[in-house]
Motif scaffolding. Sequence first.
Motif, PDB file in Angstrom:
ATOM      1  N   ILE A 165       0.842  -1.202   0.000  1.00 29.16           N
ATOM      2  CA  ILE A 165       0.000   0.000   0.000  1.00 29.16           C
ATOM      3  C   ILE A 165       0.878   1.253   0.000  1.00 29.16           C
ATOM      4  O   ILE A 165       1.783   1.396   0.820  1.00 29.16           O
ATOM      5  CB  ILE A 165      -0.941   0.021   1.216  1.00 29.16           C
ATOM      6  N   HIS A 166       0.639   2.114  -0.955  1.00 28.02           N
ATOM      7  CA  HIS A 166       1.241   3.445  -0.986  1.00 28.02           C
ATOM      8  C   HIS A 166       0.086   4.441  -0.899  1.00 28.02           C
ATOM      9  O   HIS A 166      -1.076   4.047  -0.955  1.00 28.02           O
ATOM     10  CB  HIS A 166       2.001   3.678  -2.290  1.00 28.02           C
ATOM     11  N   ALA A 167       0.403   5.716  -0.805  1.00 29.67           N
ATOM     12  CA  ALA A 167      -0.673   6.697  -0.879  1.00 29.67           C
ATOM     13  C   ALA A 167      -0.204   7.916  -1.654  1.00 29.67           C
ATOM     14  O   ALA A 167       0.949   8.325  -1.564  1.00 29.67           O
ATOM     15  CB  ALA A 167      -1.160   7.102   0.500  1.00 29.67           C
ATOM     16  N   PRO A 200       4.464  13.572  -1.616  1.00 30.79           N
ATOM     17  CA  PRO A 200       5.136  12.486  -0.897  1.00 30.79           C
ATOM     18  C   PRO A 200       4.272  11.228  -0.883  1.00 30.79           C
ATOM     19  O   PRO A 200       3.053  11.305  -0.954  1.00 30.79           O
ATOM     20  CB  PRO A 200       5.261  13.054   0.523  1.00 30.79           C
ATOM     21  N   CYS A 201       4.921  10.064  -0.776  1.00 36.19           N
ATOM     22  CA  CYS A 201       4.164   8.840  -0.496  1.00 36.19           C
ATOM     23  C   CYS A 201       3.718   8.945   0.956  1.00 36.19           C
ATOM     24  O   CYS A 201       4.515   9.244   1.835  1.00 36.19           O
ATOM     25  CB  CYS A 201       4.999   7.583  -0.689  1.00 36.19           C
ATOM     26  N   THR A 202       2.425   8.718   1.218  1.00 37.33           N
ATOM     27  CA  THR A 202       1.929   8.953   2.572  1.00 37.33           C
ATOM     28  C   THR A 202       1.383   7.694   3.221  1.00 37.33           C
ATOM     29  O   THR A 202       0.498   7.757   4.059  1.00 37.33           O
ATOM     30  CB  THR A 202       0.857  10.053   2.573  1.00 37.33           C
ATOM     31  N   PHE A 204       3.278   4.195   4.823  1.00 40.55           N
ATOM     32  CA  PHE A 204       4.582   3.553   4.988  1.00 40.55           C
ATOM     33  C   PHE A 204       4.665   2.317   4.103  1.00 40.55           C
ATOM     34  O   PHE A 204       3.817   1.439   4.170  1.00 40.55           O
ATOM     35  CB  PHE A 204       4.826   3.175   6.447  1.00 40.55           C
ATOM     36  N   CYS A 205       5.729   2.240   3.281  1.00 40.66           N
ATOM     37  CA  CYS A 205       5.776   1.173   2.280  1.00 40.66           C
ATOM     38  C   CYS A 205       7.108   0.453   2.244  1.00 40.66           C
ATOM     39  O   CYS A 205       7.355  -0.348   1.350  1.00 40.66           O
ATOM     40  CB  CYS A 205       5.436   1.739   0.908  1.00 40.66           C
ATOM     41  N   GLY A 206       7.994   0.705   3.212  1.00 38.51           N
ATOM     42  CA  GLY A 206       9.270   0.012   3.229  1.00 38.51           C
ATOM     43  C   GLY A 206      10.399   0.946   3.591  1.00 38.51           C
ATOM     44  O   GLY A 206      10.171   2.107   3.909  1.00 38.51           O
TER      45      GLY A 206
HETATM   46 CU   LIG Z   1       5.303   4.305  -1.070  1.00 39.69          CU
END
Ligand SMILES: [Cu+2]
Lengths: 329, 126
Positions: A165-167, A200-202, A204-206
């Motif tokens: 999951i990214h946002a 920004p990616c919002t 947490f993805c790694g």
């Molecule tokens: Cu991400």
Amino acid sequence: MRARASAAFGLAVPAIATAACSGPQSALDPHGVEAQAVATLFWWMTLAGALIWCAVIGALVYAGRRRRRVFSARAAGRIVLWAGAVTPSVLLLILLGYGLALMPDLRPASALTANDRLHVEVVGEQFWWRVIYHRPDGPPVVSANEVRLPVGTRVAFSLKSADVIHAFWIPQLGGKMDMIPGRTNRFSLQATRAGTFRGPCTEFCGPSHALMAFAAVAMDEEAFAGWLEREAGPAVRTEGPGLDAFLANGCGACHTIRGTPADGTIGPDLTHLGARKTLAAGALPNTEAAIARFVAAPEAVKPGARMPAFGMLPEREIAAIAAYLAGLE
Amino acid sequence: MRLVPKEIESLWTLFTGPVVWAAHFLVCYVGGAVYCARREWLGFGFEWVRIGVGAATAVALALIVAAAWLSWRQWGFGTEDPPHDAATAHDRRSFQGFATLLLSGLSFVAVVYTALPVLMIAECNP
Ligand SMILES: [Cu+2]
């Protein structure tokens, strides 16, 4: 002394507060319809919250310092009813109504399926963004790590994920919305003023989540049309030692440079890499030196990046590749 | 004989409001989800979802108002003030009536909030 200290504090607070209100990632410096509505709501809520706080503290001081007599049970009950139940219910109703009123505009599902408008597909991948422009006329345009849109028209987005999951969020325009594996989430944005923002990616993805961002650019209608036309075209240079080294070392297995034999789709499309605002999804400035550094050791720049390191190549070769890629405007 | 006895010796009436609220919530959300997933097969328009939610809301609010009236009566229409904490059957009933009345008020507001989106949302997404 005391007065001066509090005066200094009084000056410092608005200074700090306004310093945080501009900048490429501030929701309080809106350039889009939704961001404007949210910023307005924020200021009203801040103001109302401050007033309510003053009223509560005022009542406290009044009860403790001035009045110093017990309220009758009836009067106390009335205060609880009006200040504790009716007023909050009405305020919540207003907030809920305001928020809901934004929704159809934010997610006009039927408008999104119409084929006569620009539709941008963004796929979150660890730790970068695949960006595909679906034009009403002409084939899709594949790009990466940068989202451009025209000012004044509503642009539909479909948001997907290739892994976790990214946002997706461009604070100055509107949003945010999650990108969930196996789902297509839709929403739309309408920029009201031109500008360059950071998204920004919002979620947490790694390990490199904090290094997963993109540049968003709102451009005038005509400039955007010209840009998209150029972005759709092949690379400006389709020969030379840099490209030869790129192809010889297998970069083309993961990266596409249109107009050359490189047609991999695992990593970001590099056809117009040199024209992008940032490198490696906002992790580095887009310069020749940064490209060389990233190619030699992606892991050192972005922990967990899904690109192998090429530090074993002769420096000369990396430099040639970097010069070539930086020139791909 | 009264249809609804004046003094109900049961704790369950306390939850009438919240139970109606929960049922209304499920009807609205499950109904909306089922409609959007099966709308081709169902073959009617989204306006019927809005009408349905409106009808469910009217029914839920009527039930909550009825529960509120009964609890108001159980409380004695406010002739005595809380906290009703004496160890007597009378105070127990008054306390329960008052608590039910408050819960009914909460449930009424909650049902209105639950129904509000349907005023704004006019279609399934996607
Ligand atoms: Cu991400």
